[in-house]
Scaffold this active site. Structure first.
Site, short mmCIF file in Angstrom:
data_model
loop_
_atom_site.label_atom_id
_atom_site.label_comp_id
_atom_site.label_asym_id
_atom_site.label_seq_id
_atom_site.Cartn_x
_atom_site.Cartn_y
_atom_site.Cartn_z
N LYS A 150 0.84 -1.18 0.00
CA LYS A 150 0.00 0.00 0.00
C LYS A 150 0.88 1.23 0.00
O LYS A 150 2.02 1.11 0.47
CB LYS A 150 -0.96 0.03 1.18
CG LYS A 150 -0.36 -0.19 2.59
CD LYS A 150 0.80 0.60 3.10
CE LYS A 150 0.68 2.09 3.25
NZ LYS A 150 1.98 2.70 3.76
N TYR A 238 -4.29 4.20 6.05
CA TYR A 238 -4.71 3.18 7.03
C TYR A 238 -6.05 3.56 7.66
O TYR A 238 -6.92 2.71 7.83
CB TYR A 238 -3.67 3.04 8.15
CG TYR A 238 -2.36 2.41 7.75
CD1 TYR A 238 -2.20 1.03 7.77
CD2 TYR A 238 -1.28 3.19 7.38
CE1 TYR A 238 -1.00 0.46 7.43
CE2 TYR A 238 -0.07 2.63 7.04
CZ TYR A 238 0.07 1.25 7.06
OH TYR A 238 1.26 0.69 6.71
P1 NDP Z 1 12.34 1.62 2.43
O1 NDP Z 1 12.90 2.87 1.88
O2 NDP Z 1 12.91 1.11 3.70
O3 NDP Z 1 12.46 0.44 1.36
C1 NDP Z 1 12.25 0.64 -0.02
C2 NDP Z 1 13.26 -0.19 -0.79
O4 NDP Z 1 12.97 -0.03 -2.18
C3 NDP Z 1 14.70 0.26 -0.63
O5 NDP Z 1 15.32 -0.31 0.48
C4 NDP Z 1 15.32 -0.23 -1.92
O6 NDP Z 1 15.62 -1.61 -1.78
C5 NDP Z 1 14.17 -0.15 -2.92
N1 NDP Z 1 14.30 1.00 -3.84
C6 NDP Z 1 14.38 0.90 -5.19
N2 NDP Z 1 14.48 2.10 -5.75
C7 NDP Z 1 14.49 3.00 -4.74
C8 NDP Z 1 14.60 4.40 -4.72
N3 NDP Z 1 14.70 5.13 -5.84
N4 NDP Z 1 14.58 5.01 -3.52
C9 NDP Z 1 14.44 4.31 -2.39
N5 NDP Z 1 14.36 2.95 -2.36
C10 NDP Z 1 14.37 2.30 -3.54
O7 NDP Z 1 10.77 1.84 2.56
P2 NDP Z 1 9.70 1.01 3.39
O8 NDP Z 1 10.19 -0.36 3.60
O9 NDP Z 1 9.31 1.79 4.56
O10 NDP Z 1 8.45 1.02 2.38
C11 NDP Z 1 8.42 0.16 1.25
C12 NDP Z 1 6.97 -0.08 0.84
O11 NDP Z 1 6.31 -0.72 1.91
C13 NDP Z 1 6.19 1.20 0.56
O12 NDP Z 1 5.29 0.95 -0.46
C14 NDP Z 1 5.44 1.45 1.86
O13 NDP Z 1 4.26 2.19 1.66
C15 NDP Z 1 5.16 0.02 2.28
N6 NDP Z 1 4.98 -0.13 3.73
C16 NDP Z 1 3.91 -0.86 4.16
C17 NDP Z 1 3.67 -1.02 5.48
C18 NDP Z 1 2.51 -1.83 5.94
O14 NDP Z 1 2.20 -1.82 7.12
N7 NDP Z 1 1.85 -2.56 5.05
C19 NDP Z 1 4.53 -0.41 6.50
C20 NDP Z 1 5.67 0.30 5.93
C21 NDP Z 1 5.86 0.42 4.60
P3 NDP Z 1 16.94 -2.26 -2.41
O15 NDP Z 1 18.09 -1.59 -1.68
O16 NDP Z 1 16.79 -3.69 -2.12
O17 NDP Z 1 16.93 -1.93 -3.88
#
Ligand code: NDP
Length: 391
Positions: A150, A238
């Site tokens: 989401k 949420y």
């Molecule tokens: P993070 O920034 O921690 O993780 C995103 C990951 O995406 C990065 O670690 C990276 O992984 C990859 N990535 C690829 N391109 C980019 C870019 N240009 N900039 C940043 N990251 C990039 O975010 P979150 O884990 O907090 O959120 C990720 C998703 O999860 C979102 O859609 C968020 O809304 C969702 N979410 C859902 C939750 C829930 O309760 N359902 C709670 C928190 C978040 P890599 O290094 O492996 O390429």
């Protein structure tokens, strides 16, 4: 496996950065026994599938949420196992692959090759919002089922394109609204449905935290290109989705909203820092919500009926949600399942089963599209300083 479980605890402790600390219980109704929980949550029996029969998943984007919560949940799932990782950071992917016993890693550039990988049935997308649509569509075109985090995408047009791609591919598309698999939220929804608080009249939802631009997962959320929108997109969703869940997905008839973004705050040059919204439903039901990136953490919902109320605080955090049910004719009841954690593995199992058996998933792409469409209406109203938008 053990080290991953241990590491999960460490990451859960770190999740306090998001302000999701557990509360002390005032009192507790009897906890739902674990076996019953998984049945309530996922709708599947609690006998694990043999490893060879499980749906095989690729995890895309190895960030805070995927690594801290979803990947450990795969270890506890009964219908799923991770067979591939997709990341822009090969060293991180290799380390996690070793820890989770995963044999194959892809990059964003080689991602389309998953079309030729029979060891992948489902793809879980945990990328920044602005990348959801492109990667979901690529995965669907590769013939894989997709569970997308989401909010579903940056625009309703992107959501529609994702749904069309799923239709063309004949594959499942789900949005990872974990709350629909949380025993606590499901119990509260069931109480409302059963008439426990009478006819519902009013709901409210508050989802706020203080965004820190120096924290990488917050930094992209403050950009339009990767965040899609601001506090309403990321956290207010949420409250919106939870409100509609408590109303059995009733459709609002109109919406209005105003922005509450603090003036001059440099964090909010591209996305809104806060929104106050209200919605009207048939039958005299009203709802309102607040989302903010510029307040202390709050995560709560209130549902008030003609005979009583349910105050959920916190309402939809990861590990422990608590509700107070108050009625004029009965003593207060505290609903404290103390274990919302199974929501993650239950969601994975439910989607795996939907994909394997080709049955509808509880939180499909159409639900994600509905919510983004409503948020667009909220923004339209707020852009016009609160004008009522008919739906
Ligand atoms: P993070 O920034 O921690 O993780 C995103 C990951 O995406 C990065 O670690 C990276 O992984 C990859 N990535 C690829 N391109 C980019 C870019 N240009 N900039 C940043 N990251 C990039 O975010 P979150 O884990 O907090 O959120 C990720 C998703 O999860 C979102 O859609 C968020 O809304 C969702 N979410 C859902 C939750 C829930 O309760 N359902 C709670 C928190 C978040 P890599 O290094 O492996 O390429």
């Amino acid at each position: 496996m053990t080290s991953a479980r241990l590491s999960r605890r460490g990451v859960l402790a770190a999740a306090v950065t998001a302000g999701l600390a557990a509360r002390e219980a005032v009192a507790a109704t009897p906890a739902i026994p674990p076996r019953a929980q998984s049945q309530i949550l996922s709708g599947v029996d609690d006998i694990p599938d043999p490893m060879g029969d499980r749906m095989r998943w690729a995890v895309v984007g190895l960030g805070n949420f995927a690594v801290g919560h979803m990947m450990p949940a795969f270890l506890e799932s009964r219908r799923a196992r991770i067979t591939a990782l997709v990341s822009g950071s090969p060293a991180k992917a290799a380390d996690l692959a070793a820890r989770f016993g995963v044999a194959r890693c892809y990059t964003y550039e080689t991602f389309d090759q998953i079309a030729h990988d029979p060891q992948i049935d489902c793809v879980y997308i945990a990328l920044p919002v602005g990348l959801h649509a492109a990667f979901a569509i690529r995965a669907l075109q590769a013939g894989k089922h997709v569970l997308c985090e989401k909010p579903m995408a940056s625009t309703s047009a992107e959501c529609r394109a994702m749904i069309a791609a799923a239709h063309t591919a004949g594959r499942q598309l789900g949005v990872a609204y974990r709350v629909h698999f949380d025993p606590f939220n499901r119990q509260v929804a069931q109480m409302i449905r059963s008439g426990d608080i009478g006819a519902v009249r009013y709901l409210s939802a508050d989802n706020c935290f203080d965004a820190n631009p120096a924290f990488p997962p917050h930094a992209w959320r403050l950009t339009k290109a990767l965040g899609g929108g601001g506090s309403m997109f990321d956290y207010g969703i949420y409250g919106l989705n939870g409100t509609l869940m408590m109303l059995d997905d009733a459709a609002p008839t109109d919406v209005s909203a105003i922005y509450t973004t603090p003036a001059g705050d440099p964090r909010f040059a591209q996305v809104e820092g806060g929104v106050l919204w209200r919605m009207r439903f048939a039958g005299g039901i009203h709802a309102q919500g607040c989302s903010s990136y510029a307040m202390s953490h709050i995560n709560r919902q209130l549902v008030t009926g003609t005979r009583g109320s349910l105050a959920m605080d916190p309402a939809n955090v990861y590990d422990r949600n608590v509700a107070h049910r108050r009625r004029v004719d009965q003593p207060d009841v505290v609903i404290d399942t103390t274990a919302s954690l199974p929501q993650f593995s239950a969601q994975i199992d439910a989607f795996s089963q939907a994909a394997r058996d080709n049955v509808p998933h509880r939180t499909p792409g159409s639900m994600g599209l509905r919510d983004i469409t409503l948020i667009e209406a909220i923004y339209r109203s707020a852009d016009a300083d609160g004008v009522v938008v008919r739906l």
